[in-house]
Write an enzyme that holds these catalytic residues in place. Structure first.
Site, PDB file in Angstrom:
ATOM      1  N   GLY A  22       0.796  -1.235   0.000  1.00 28.53           N
ATOM      2  CA  GLY A  22       0.000   0.000   0.000  1.00 28.53           C
ATOM      3  C   GLY A  22       0.825   1.279   0.000  1.00 28.53           C
ATOM      4  N   GLY A  25       2.375   2.998  -5.881  1.00 27.42           N
ATOM      5  CA  GLY A  25       1.620   2.605  -7.073  1.00 27.42           C
ATOM      6  C   GLY A  25       0.124   2.440  -6.863  1.00 27.42           C
ATOM      7  N   TYR A 169      -2.952 -11.695 -17.859  1.00 19.75           N
ATOM      8  CA  TYR A 169      -2.266 -12.922 -18.281  1.00 19.75           C
ATOM      9  C   TYR A 169      -2.343 -14.048 -17.245  1.00 19.75           C
ATOM     10  CZ  TYR A 169       1.856 -10.787 -15.907  1.00 19.75           C
ATOM     11  OH  TYR A 169       2.724 -10.194 -15.010  1.00 19.75           O
TER      12      TYR A 169
END
Ligand code: HXC
Ligand code: NAP
Length: 309
Positions: A22, A25, A169
């Site tokens: 956290g 980003g 993916y």
């Protein structure tokens, strides 16, 4: 595009949510929105100075002093943030995060498994340790934290919610990020399996599969030069842009809130349509109108001729 908060201001009031990774980003952006919605948030990752700085910054943004280690002042409808260092590969450190969270906020209602390690590389260049490092952070870290929090919820009869940050993916697979794909795929199957098993306790587990959302952590490791100059991540995206953090934060907050109370075991893709480009003909965007006219005529001519046969 809409990046302002979509949930009502008190949507997470009274909830306490742990966010792994956290401090930076996407985890930081989601934590910011959870706090705005009234949740108490514990952020954790390996680098203490990073989570401490983020805690300070987020609390300052809300006009209050930060709660480092648990002694700050909270007020009003906004949540508080607590920073506790943790390597998600270490169960003792996970238990410490939980203990500090319960000591400060009284309980845990949500877990956002967001920590990850990743780098782009041909697989045959990887050492055993390199492969282990990614799988241990992404898969082992996710199941260790989920197991620890799940046991606590079952024992205390708390209907908790887990949200795992996956990748597209995880289901398609991808070359050059194979340890990450293996680990994210495993974490996704855990999400679905435990949703089936723990539904009886009122525990929900979901995942988000984001397409490209620019962050320093991901861009430094997945798009370094010369790759950055060779590939434009937006070129394969039908909506022709990367994601905005606010768009992801809205989805994450919804899935962590009771508004998504009937959704479990689901993975929601938020990628501007990127995965759809696997469709065999989906990349024909550059064919011109004139070329389509010509193609249409050629096909109609072939149709006519086949009727004569
Ligand atoms: C080959 C590499 C390598 C590389 C590291 N290694 N980088 N091998 N190519 N580019 C090898 C090392 O040589 C070592 O193996 C082993 O990996 C462990 O490396 P360490 O540096 O000792 O590990 P550690 O300090 O634990 O750091 C972990 C890390 C690092 C994963 C390597 O990058 C990190 O801290 N990452 C955290 C943040 C992150 O990755 N964020 C991106 C998430 S993005 P040997 O055998 O030499 O000892 C994401 C999104 C995907 O997941 C989708 C985007 C569209
Ligand atoms: P990021 O900023 O690098 O986030 C990764 C976080 O994980 C960091 O805060 C890092 O903090 C933490 N972390 C790494 N190893 C850890 C460990 N062993 N224990 C605890 N924490 C650890 O990258 P991001 O782009 O925001 O990624 C966040 C999540 O989104 C990841 O799950 C990633 O796979 C996913 N994702 C991102 C994108 C994208 O385009 N950005 C796309 C698809 C999925 P420390 O270094 O302090 O430990």
């Amino acid at each position: 595009m809409m990046t302002t908060g979509m949930l009502r201001d008190d949507a997470l009031k009274g909830k306490t949510i742990i966010v792994t990774g956290g401090g930076t980003g996407l985890g930081k952006s989601i934590s910011r929105y959870l706090l705005q919605l009234g949740a108490n948030v514990t952020i954790c990752s390996r680098r203490q100075h990073v989570i401490d700085e983020t805690a300070k910054e987020l609390m300052a943004e809300m006009g209050r002093s930060s709660v480092l280690g648990g002694d700050g002042a909270g007020s009003g409808g906004l949540g508080e943030v607590l920073a506790v260092p943790c390597d998600v590969r270490n169960p003792l450190e996970i238990e410490n995060v939980m203990a500090k969270t319960i000591e400060k906020f009284g309980r845990i209602d949500g877990l956002l498994n967001n920590s990850a390690g990743n780098f782009i590389s041909p697989t045959e260049r990887l050492s055993y340790k390199a492969f282990d490092t990614i799988v241990d952070i992404v898969l082992r870290g996710t199941y260790y934290f989920t197991l620890a929090v799940g046991k606590y919820w079952i024992e205390n009869k708390i209907p908790g919610t887990v949200l795992n940050i996956s990748t597209t993916y995880a289901t398609t697979g991808s070359g050059y990020v194979v340890p990450s794909a293996v680990a994210k795929g495993g974490a996704l199957i855990m999400t679905k399996s435990l949703a089936a098993e723990w539904g009886k306790y009122g525990i929900r587990l979901n995942a988000i599969a984001p397409g490209p959302f620019p962050t320093k952590g991901a861009w430094d490791r997945l798009f370094p030069e010369p790759l950055a100059s060779m590939m434009d991540p937006t070129s394969r995206i039908p909506l022709h842009r990367v994601g905005e953090h606010g768009e992801l934060a809205n989805l994450a907050a919804f899935l962590l809130s009771d508004y998504s109370g009937y959704i479990t075991g689901e993975s929601i893709t938020i990628d501007g349509g990127e995965v759809l480009m696997a469709g065999e003909f989906s990349h024909l965007e550059n064919v011109t109108e004139e070329q389509w006219d010509m193609i249409g005529k050629t096909i109609k001519q072939a149709n006519k001729e086949s009727k004569k046969e």
